[in-house]
Design a protein around this motif. Structure first.
Motif, PDB file in Angstrom:
ATOM      1  N   TYR A   1       7.559   2.814   1.450  1.00  0.00           N
ATOM      2  CA  TYR A   1       7.030   1.457   1.553  1.00  0.00           C
ATOM      3  C   TYR A   1       7.752   0.750   2.690  1.00  0.00           C
ATOM      4  O   TYR A   1       8.980   0.768   2.750  1.00  0.00           O
TER       5      TYR A   1
ATOM      6  N   TYR B   1       8.299  -2.319   3.090  1.00  0.00           N
ATOM      7  CA  TYR B   1       8.635  -3.683   2.698  1.00  0.00           C
ATOM      8  C   TYR B   1      10.139  -3.918   2.794  1.00  0.00           C
ATOM      9  O   TYR B   1      10.950  -3.019   2.540  1.00  0.00           O
TER      10      TYR B   1
ATOM     11  N   TYR C   1       7.257   6.551  -3.972  1.00  0.00           N
ATOM     12  CA  TYR C   1       8.181   5.980  -2.992  1.00  0.00           C
ATOM     13  C   TYR C   1       9.642   6.059  -3.434  1.00  0.00           C
ATOM     14  O   TYR C   1      10.539   5.666  -2.687  1.00  0.00           O
TER      15      TYR C   1
END
Length: 199
Positions: free
Chosen positions: A27, A29, A60
């Motif tokens: 991810y 983020y 993830y």
């Protein structure tokens, strides 16, 4: 085997093959990058942390145990189909019954990121889960909590969990504060607690 379990197994095998060739999917983020690049390496470098529980598994997270060096990492997830994303030592179960699987004071650290408010939602379940965590941590052990301080995911926050009152707030490993907002758009924050030393 269910279709979901088969799909997750294929996905985990594919991800590990990509890892082998130096291609790591993750991810993108900020909270996950902070967790992977700063928090986990800081925990890995702490020689007092050898027995670690990671709560929750997903595609993830499959590589997280490898980021903790030679620590003995156990993973736990309620969904049996997520087993392929867990560590070599994996528990299919609920955090509320952690003491059924881990001995009293049997852990140096518990990493619970993205679970509070995302499956662990009801006050009674939250309290039971973190009471079990406190029981399973050794004196001086670390509890790292990652959660979203935004409705509806903050219905039960750390200040509403009596079990956490037994712990001391400490600096998040690799960061400079007890509470760090990693992703402002959803108020994902990390907080760290330590079980007081006996005597």
């Amino acid at each position: 085997m269910t279709f979901k379990a088969a799909l997750y197994g294929w996905t985990a095998t594919t991800l590990r093959t990509l890892d082998h060739y130096g291609v790591r999917l993750r991810y993108p983020y900020r909270d996950r990058i902070m967790f992977e690049n700063r928090i986990l390496p800081a925990i890995a470098s702490d020689r007092s942390i050898r027995r670690v529980l990671m709560v929750g598994c997903g595609w993830y997270t499959h590589h997280y145990p490898s980021l903790l060096g030679d620590a003995e990492v156990t993973t736990i997830d309620l969904d049996a189909a997520k087993r392929p994303f867990g560590g070599d030592s994996h528990i299919v179960g609920n955090l509320t019954t952690l003491n059924d699987h881990i001995p009293h004071e049997g852990l140096d650290a518990i990493l619970c990121n993205g679970v509070l408010g995302w499956g662990l939602n009801e006050q009674a379940d939250v309290e039971q889960a973190f009471a079990a965590c406190v029981d399973c941590l050794r004196p001086g052990g670390l509890l790292l909590l990652g959660w979203n301080d935004q409705p509806p995911y903050n219905r039960v926050g750390p200040e509403d969990i009596p079990a956490l009152a037994q712990l001391e707030p400490v600096r998040v490993p690799g960061l400079d504060a007890h509470r760090v907002v990693a992703l402002p758009r959803n108020q994902h924050c990390f907080q760290a607690f330590r079980k007081p030393l006996s005597g």
